[in-house]
Design a protein around this motif. Sequence first.
Motif, PDB file in Angstrom:
ATOM      1  N   SER A 113      12.886  47.485  43.867  1.00  0.00           N
ATOM      2  CA  SER A 113      13.256  47.814  45.576  1.00  0.00           C
ATOM      3  C   SER A 113      14.507  47.383  44.531  1.00  0.00           C
ATOM      4  O   SER A 113      15.344  47.567  43.856  1.00  0.00           O
ATOM      5  N   THR A 114      15.306  47.567  45.919  1.00  0.00           N
ATOM      6  CA  THR A 114      17.195  47.878  46.294  1.00  0.00           C
ATOM      7  C   THR A 114      17.227  45.650  46.658  1.00  0.00           C
ATOM      8  O   THR A 114      17.195  45.383  47.081  1.00  0.00           O
ATOM      9  N   SER A 115      18.646  45.729  46.434  1.00  0.00           N
ATOM     10  CA  SER A 115      19.509  44.739  46.714  1.00  0.00           C
ATOM     11  C   SER A 115      20.731  45.326  47.685  1.00  0.00           C
ATOM     12  O   SER A 115      21.259  46.160  47.070  1.00  0.00           O
ATOM     13  N   GLN A 116      21.943  44.300  47.619  1.00  0.00           N
ATOM     14  CA  GLN A 116      23.108  43.920  47.968  1.00  0.00           C
ATOM     15  C   GLN A 116      23.521  43.358  47.199  1.00  0.00           C
ATOM     16  O   GLN A 116      23.012  42.421  46.209  1.00  0.00           O
ATOM     17  N   PRO A 117      25.100  43.827  46.468  1.00  0.00           N
ATOM     18  CA  PRO A 117      26.375  43.301  45.729  1.00  0.00           C
ATOM     19  C   PRO A 117      26.135  42.505  46.242  1.00  0.00           C
ATOM     20  O   PRO A 117      26.432  41.716  47.454  1.00  0.00           O
ATOM     21  N   ALA A 118      26.438  41.248  45.305  1.00  0.00           N
ATOM     22  CA  ALA A 118      27.038  40.202  45.628  1.00  0.00           C
ATOM     23  C   ALA A 118      28.522  39.665  46.442  1.00  0.00           C
ATOM     24  O   ALA A 118      29.438  40.890  45.556  1.00  0.00           O
ATOM     25  N   PRO A 119      28.821  38.959  47.650  1.00  0.00           N
ATOM     26  CA  PRO A 119      29.974  38.754  48.208  1.00  0.00           C
ATOM     27  C   PRO A 119      30.892  38.883  47.282  1.00  0.00           C
ATOM     28  O   PRO A 119      32.139  39.175  47.663  1.00  0.00           O
ATOM     29  N   GLU A 120      30.757  38.115  46.129  1.00  0.00           N
ATOM     30  CA  GLU A 120      31.820  37.387  46.036  1.00  0.00           C
ATOM     31  C   GLU A 120      32.577  38.750  44.291  1.00  0.00           C
ATOM     32  O   GLU A 120      33.648  38.862  43.945  1.00  0.00           O
ATOM     33  N   ASP A 121      31.264  39.182  43.831  1.00  0.00           N
ATOM     34  CA  ASP A 121      31.240  40.572  43.236  1.00  0.00           C
ATOM     35  C   ASP A 121      32.215  42.019  43.788  1.00  0.00           C
ATOM     36  O   ASP A 121      33.378  42.035  43.961  1.00  0.00           O
ATOM     37  N   LEU A 122      31.986  41.506  44.814  1.00  0.00           N
ATOM     38  CA  LEU A 122      32.695  42.977  45.520  1.00  0.00           C
ATOM     39  C   LEU A 122      34.054  42.282  46.368  1.00  0.00           C
ATOM     40  O   LEU A 122      35.715  43.319  45.836  1.00  0.00           O
ATOM     41  N   THR A 123      35.182  41.314  46.111  1.00  0.00           N
ATOM     42  CA  THR A 123      36.103  41.025  46.519  1.00  0.00           C
ATOM     43  C   THR A 123      36.757  40.394  45.777  1.00  0.00           C
ATOM     44  O   THR A 123      37.795  40.637  45.387  1.00  0.00           O
ATOM     45  N   ALA A 124      36.546  40.209  44.384  1.00  0.00           N
ATOM     46  CA  ALA A 124      36.539  40.472  42.945  1.00  0.00           C
ATOM     47  C   ALA A 124      36.997  42.062  42.663  1.00  0.00           C
ATOM     48  O   ALA A 124      38.714  41.482  42.327  1.00  0.00           O
ATOM     49  N   LEU A 125      36.627  42.568  42.804  1.00  0.00           N
ATOM     50  CA  LEU A 125      36.962  43.767  42.557  1.00  0.00           C
ATOM     51  C   LEU A 125      37.894  44.711  43.584  1.00  0.00           C
ATOM     52  O   LEU A 125      39.227  44.218  42.990  1.00  0.00           O
ATOM     53  N   TRP A 126      37.960  43.508  44.968  1.00  0.00           N
ATOM     54  CA  TRP A 126      39.012  43.870  45.830  1.00  0.00           C
ATOM     55  C   TRP A 126      40.646  43.099  45.333  1.00  0.00           C
ATOM     56  O   TRP A 126      41.159  44.210  45.356  1.00  0.00           O
ATOM     57  N   ASP A 127      39.993  41.518  45.604  1.00  0.00           N
ATOM     58  CA  ASP A 127      41.284  41.177  44.264  1.00  0.00           C
ATOM     59  C   ASP A 127      42.060  41.924  43.522  1.00  0.00           C
ATOM     60  O   ASP A 127      43.642  41.909  43.451  1.00  0.00           O
ATOM     61  N   THR A 128      41.266  42.734  42.498  1.00  0.00           N
ATOM     62  CA  THR A 128      41.708  43.254  41.061  1.00  0.00           C
ATOM     63  C   THR A 128      42.815  44.250  41.796  1.00  0.00           C
ATOM     64  O   THR A 128      43.735  44.626  40.866  1.00  0.00           O
ATOM     65  N   ILE A 129      42.237  45.094  42.494  1.00  0.00           N
ATOM     66  CA  ILE A 129      42.610  46.799  42.774  1.00  0.00           C
ATOM     67  C   ILE A 129      44.233  45.984  43.863  1.00  0.00           C
ATOM     68  O   ILE A 129      45.323  46.581  43.537  1.00  0.00           O
ATOM     69  N   LEU A 130      44.244  45.537  45.100  1.00  0.00           N
ATOM     70  CA  LEU A 130      45.334  44.527  44.899  1.00  0.00           C
ATOM     71  C   LEU A 130      46.448  43.807  45.127  1.00  0.00           C
ATOM     72  O   LEU A 130      46.916  44.078  44.755  1.00  0.00           O
ATOM     73  N   GLN A 131      46.116  43.567  43.313  1.00  0.00           N
ATOM     74  CA  GLN A 131      47.507  43.475  42.291  1.00  0.00           C
ATOM     75  C   GLN A 131      47.967  44.495  42.552  1.00  0.00           C
ATOM     76  O   GLN A 131      49.743  44.290  42.079  1.00  0.00           O
ATOM     77  N   ASN A 132      47.289  45.413  42.597  1.00  0.00           N
ATOM     78  CA  ASN A 132      48.753  46.907  42.127  1.00  0.00           C
ATOM     79  C   ASN A 132      48.042  48.575  42.824  1.00  0.00           C
ATOM     80  O   ASN A 132      49.384  48.982  42.980  1.00  0.00           O
ATOM     81  N   TYR A 133      47.865  47.946  44.558  1.00  0.00           N
ATOM     82  CA  TYR A 133      47.760  49.050  45.282  1.00  0.00           C
ATOM     83  C   TYR A 133      47.991  47.698  46.424  1.00  0.00           C
ATOM     84  O   TYR A 133      47.955  46.890  46.852  1.00  0.00           O
ATOM     85  N   ASP A 134      48.286  48.753  47.954  1.00  0.00           N
ATOM     86  CA  ASP A 134      49.155  48.137  48.635  1.00  0.00           C
ATOM     87  C   ASP A 134      47.612  47.799  49.872  1.00  0.00           C
ATOM     88  O   ASP A 134      47.550  47.149  50.658  1.00  0.00           O
ATOM     89  N   SER A 135      47.052  48.814  50.351  1.00  0.00           N
ATOM     90  CA  SER A 135      45.453  48.529  50.578  1.00  0.00           C
ATOM     91  C   SER A 135      44.128  49.293  50.576  1.00  0.00           C
ATOM     92  O   SER A 135      44.589  50.156  49.038  1.00  0.00           O
ATOM     93  N   ILE A 136      43.451  49.449  50.034  1.00  0.00           N
ATOM     94  CA  ILE A 136      41.902  50.104  50.526  1.00  0.00           C
ATOM     95  C   ILE A 136      41.379  50.217  51.509  1.00  0.00           C
ATOM     96  O   ILE A 136      40.770  50.039  52.332  1.00  0.00           O
ATOM     97  N   VAL A 137      40.796  51.574  50.961  1.00  0.00           N
ATOM     98  CA  VAL A 137      40.143  51.943  51.590  1.00  0.00           C
ATOM     99  C   VAL A 137      38.133  51.898  51.600  1.00  0.00           C
ATOM    100  O   VAL A 137      38.201  53.165  49.923  1.00  0.00           O
ATOM    101  N   HIS A 138      37.325  51.354  51.672  1.00  0.00           N
ATOM    102  CA  HIS A 138      36.059  50.909  50.683  1.00  0.00           C
ATOM    103  C   HIS A 138      34.973  52.322  51.887  1.00  0.00           C
ATOM    104  O   HIS A 138      35.357  51.416  52.929  1.00  0.00           O
ATOM    105  N   ILE A 139      33.940  53.027  51.416  1.00  0.00           N
ATOM    106  CA  ILE A 139      33.306  53.671  51.231  1.00  0.00           C
ATOM    107  C   ILE A 139      31.458  53.040  51.413  1.00  0.00           C
ATOM    108  O   ILE A 139      31.275  53.711  49.432  1.00  0.00           O
TER     109      ILE A 139
END
Length: 284
Positions: free
Chosen positions: A60-86
């Motif tokens: 069966s399928t599942s969704q990513p944990a919210p904390e996993d997603l925000t942790a990825l965004w937080d890491t990226i935004l240390q070096n980027y100004d913005s994110i396009v999430h698809i």
Amino acid sequence: MSRIAVVTDTNSGITREEAKKLGVFLLSMPFIVDGKEYFEGVTCTYEQFFDMLAAGSDVSTSQPAPEDLTALWDTILQNYDSIVHIPMSSALSGSCGTAKALAADYNGRVCVVDNKRISLSQRESVLDALTLIKKGLTAAEICVQLEETAYNSSIYLAVNTLELLKKSGRVTAAGAALATLLGLKPVLQIQGEKLDAYAKVRGMAAAEKTMLKAIEKDMQTRFAGKPVHIAVAYSGDIRPALEWRKTVRSYFGDSHIELYKLPISICCHVGAGVKAIACYEYFE
């Protein structure tokens, strides 16, 4: 010029190696096998998944944990100004809605695209986002562009077995049994948003012809005069898929048509032996 990062998930069919080459960030989607959680391309390979599926495992399928997603965004935004999430289409999973809700706390620095796509067409959205970044668009402008062109794609897939679709409730047990008895192969479609029935034909050869004609019709009508790409995909054994690509290349006279794996998130519902074809408009 601001630095914009593109984030997608493995529902796009993009592998970790491809993501690195493209310069995009990849979120591995979770799935469940016999009650245990795995992450595509991280804790389970494509081949391992199909071995477990062939052994009769419950998937069966599942969704990513919210904390996993925000942790990825937080890491990226240390070096980027913005994110396009698809992410994948909101009509097929709640992960897009979750991402949009989480993005509300990022003061416009994270733009979540709901462009109604998955697999081959979602992959194209990632490539389109990279093209639009080069053209100088902002993250918010890219999000608008991708959502405005959300329905400019078609995917058709022929399913080899109805068992997993029966388990997910998309086909009745009686319907699955009758189709198996008659040797029918369902051809499904994604014209934006949901997975829908397109046709039922006898045998995979007839299913292939049905898909080729469907894409040809779309190119002559919906996509007439527009720049489009065609791609094919498969699940499980690559050998019949290579023959499928050869057939498609010959039919459309295009030796550049590429072959990709369907993501495990789709395979959890359609199983092995699937052949698919997609057509989508792209940004030049």
